[in-house]
Write a protein that holds these residues in place. Structure first.
Motif: not given
Length: 589
Positions: A228-229, A408-411, A433-435
């Motif tokens: 996550a970022a 790269i990140v997914k969150v 925001s998203y996940s």
């Protein structure tokens, strides 16, 4: 040991000649002061060295010694509750040795204290056949962490001798008979920081990392083993959010990397963590934490190494079968160190002066996270979750570090300066925001919390999105132009924002919310909206619905103690139904 001489000094970059026998990423000792450095470029017999200590006073002609070993960390008992700098030098030991609060140059201190004795309990016996990753024994490091002493990578054989008792980390506790002769194993192993520790298999992450932060767990959850970022401008709460995650995340081990952050923020961490009580164990939070403090006034080259040092330690605990949460605060400062070293190397700059390999270096870091099956015959499963803060200049996430991270990140937990100015914390913007883990974790939430968890979450998200659309109308023509149904939507969305998403980290109860309590809170807020619609259909007035006394009870449910949440939930639902019924009957008369 190969030896060369200094040709040029440019800040933390030293050019040495006569280094033909050295290799890339070898650790070197620079000058008679024995400053620690690492070779990052080779041209013929010239080596470019990034020095991890202050280089003032160095000049041409001074010696450079190669250790012919890559930059490595020591892994074993003694890591937990330690405070290291970016290259795993224990800061408290350096202070004891030098008597000063500032880092002194050329101080050599073991990362793991050789004078401490640890009680080693063997888990194998003579004659057992072991492969790399198998556990030979355990050490109770703290009240909450038991280290598993594993056979190092690349070694397998039959146990010839196994000891029991108190030993220092470098004493032999086991002897393995291998094809290449006997191998003596101690409780400590070394690993190069720039190389990921191997594992048997990486599996898709499907379980959430429960954090107790409602906006994260309910709306934008991160998986155990996920990445996550947290990008956001200055003052939007990146560091506080990471502190909350470090305190409350459902992880066995926490590795916190203060990478180029202000010294006073790291001081807060060092002062707070020993005093905080872990809600799961009742012990101090430091009993399961490793801190890496590389503040903005420390040598810039060590900042570049600090995130590799931290993630290598995290992988070591992951290999034991633990769930590890790694916080990097912040990767922007790390990227700035990368840019500075790249500039001194006179490399061709990429966008905004960052090196062209910025994105690949970020990917190498984040890809070391994951849910893995560790080496060894046991098939231990461990998770390493990486959460990186990003500090884009002026809050502009179109800059290279933010964009490379988001690929790269997914969150993505996008912090919003406007929310922070409104004192809405955590200031995570629910519209941006998203996940991407939601679909894979939906079955877990529906099975372990409530069958309608995901559908309830989606209803609340829909209300927030509709509120955003209605806000445009309100700005143009005012609230009075809205229909009663739209007014009710606006009120329900306000309740979601103020009662559910707003969380007080300084309140003893509100600082952490269990999943069961989060579900009840979502149901209460949506029950107000649902029953309000029925009341409007029956002729009730919107102003009466807005002023219902039960709304205050719904808002204060977040301060209900865990043991009372079920009774209080039923009580508020009953009051809501009674008040709605009263409004309908009033209009019916």
């Amino acid at each position: 040991m190969s030896q060369g001489t200094i040709k040029k000094v440019a800040g933390p970059l030293v050019i040495a000649e006569g280094m033909r026998d050295a290799n890339m990423f070898d650790v070197v000792r620079v000058s008679e002061n024995r400053l620690i450095g690492e070779i990052i470029e080779m041209h013929g017999d010239q080596a470019s060295i990034q020095v991890y200590e202050e280089t003032s006073g160095l000049g041409p002609g001074e010696p450079v010694y190669s250790t012919e070993m890559p930059l490595s960390v020591e892994l074993g008992p003694g890591l937990i509750s330690s405070i290291y700098d970016g290259i795993q030098r224990p800061l408290n030991k350096i202070m004891e040795k030098t008597g000063t609060n500032n880092l002194s140059r050329g101080v050599e201190v073991d990362a793991l204290d050789r004078s401490l004795k640890w009680d080693f309990v063997p888990t194998c016996k003579v004659g057992d056949k072991l492969i790399n990753g198998d556990v030979i024994g355990t050490v109770r490091e703290t009240a909450v962490v038991t280290q598993k002493i594993m056979v190092p990578y690349g070694i397998s054989g039959t146990v010839k001798e196994i000891k029991e008792g108190s030993f220092s980390v470098d004493e032999t506790v086991c002897v393995l008979a291998t094809e290449n002769g006997d191998k003596e194993l101690s409780m400590m192993q070394k690993w190069p920081v720039r190389r990921g520790r191997p594992y048997k298999e990486k599996v898709p992450p499907v379980k959430p990392l429960i954090t107790g932060q409602r906006v994260i767990d309910a709306f934008f959850p991160i998986a155990k083993g996920g990445v996550a970022a947290i990008p956001g401008p200055f003052g939007s709460g990146k560091t506080v959010t990471q502190h909350q995650l470090a305190k409350w995340a459902e992880a066995d081990i926490v590795v916190y990397i203060g990478c180029g952050e202000r010294g006073n923020e790291m001081t807060d961490v060092l002062n707070e963590f020993p005093e905080l009580v872990d809600p799961r164990t009742g012990e101090s939070l430091m009993q399961r934490t490793v801190l890496i403090a590389n503040t903005s006034d420390m040598p810039v080259a060590a900042r570049e190494a600090s995130i590799y040092t931290g993630i290598t330690m995290a992988e070591y605990f992951r290999d034991m079968g633990y769930s590890v949460a790694l916080m990097a605060d912040s990767t922007s400062r790390w990227a700035e160190a990368l840019r500075e070293m790249s500039g001194r190397l006179e490399e061709m700059p990429g966008e905004e002066g960052y090196p062209a390999y910025l994105a690949s270096r970020l990917a190498q870091f984040y890809e070391r996270a994951g849910h893995v099956i560790a080496l060894g015959s046991e098939g231990r499963e461990g998770q390493l979750s990486a959460i990186g803060a990003v500090s884009p200049p002026g809050g502009d996430i179109s800059e290279p570090v933010s964009q490379a991270t988001l690929r790269i990140v997914k969150v993505f937990w996008g912090l919003d300066a406007d929310l922070a100015h409104q004192r809405h914390f955590p200031a995570i913007n629910w519209l941006t925001s998203y996940s991407l883990y939601l679909d894979s974790m939906a079955p877990w939430f529906n099975e372990n919390v409530a069958p309608d968890w995901m559908s309830t979450r989606q209803k609340l998200m829909t209300l927030l999105q509709e509120e955003d659309n209605l806000n445009e109308i309100v700005k143009m023509v005012g609230m009075d132009a809205l229909s009663p149904v739209d007014r009710l939507k606006m009120e329900a969305a306000r309740s979601i924002r103020e009662d559910f998403l707003h969380q007080n980290s300084f309140d003893e109860i509100d600082t952490y919310t269990s999943l069961g309590k989060q579900y009840n809170m979502m149901k209460l807020v949506y029950a107000f909206y649902e029953q309000g619609l029925k009341a409007l259909d029956a002729g009730a007035k919107i102003n009466d619905l807005v002023k219902m006394e039960v709304r205050e009870r719904i808002g204060r449910y977040k301060y209900t103690r865990e043991q009372d949440i079920a009774a209080e939930y039923e009580k508020i639902l009953g009051e809501l139904a009674a008040e709605i019924s009263g409004l309908i009957n009033k209009e019916g008369r």
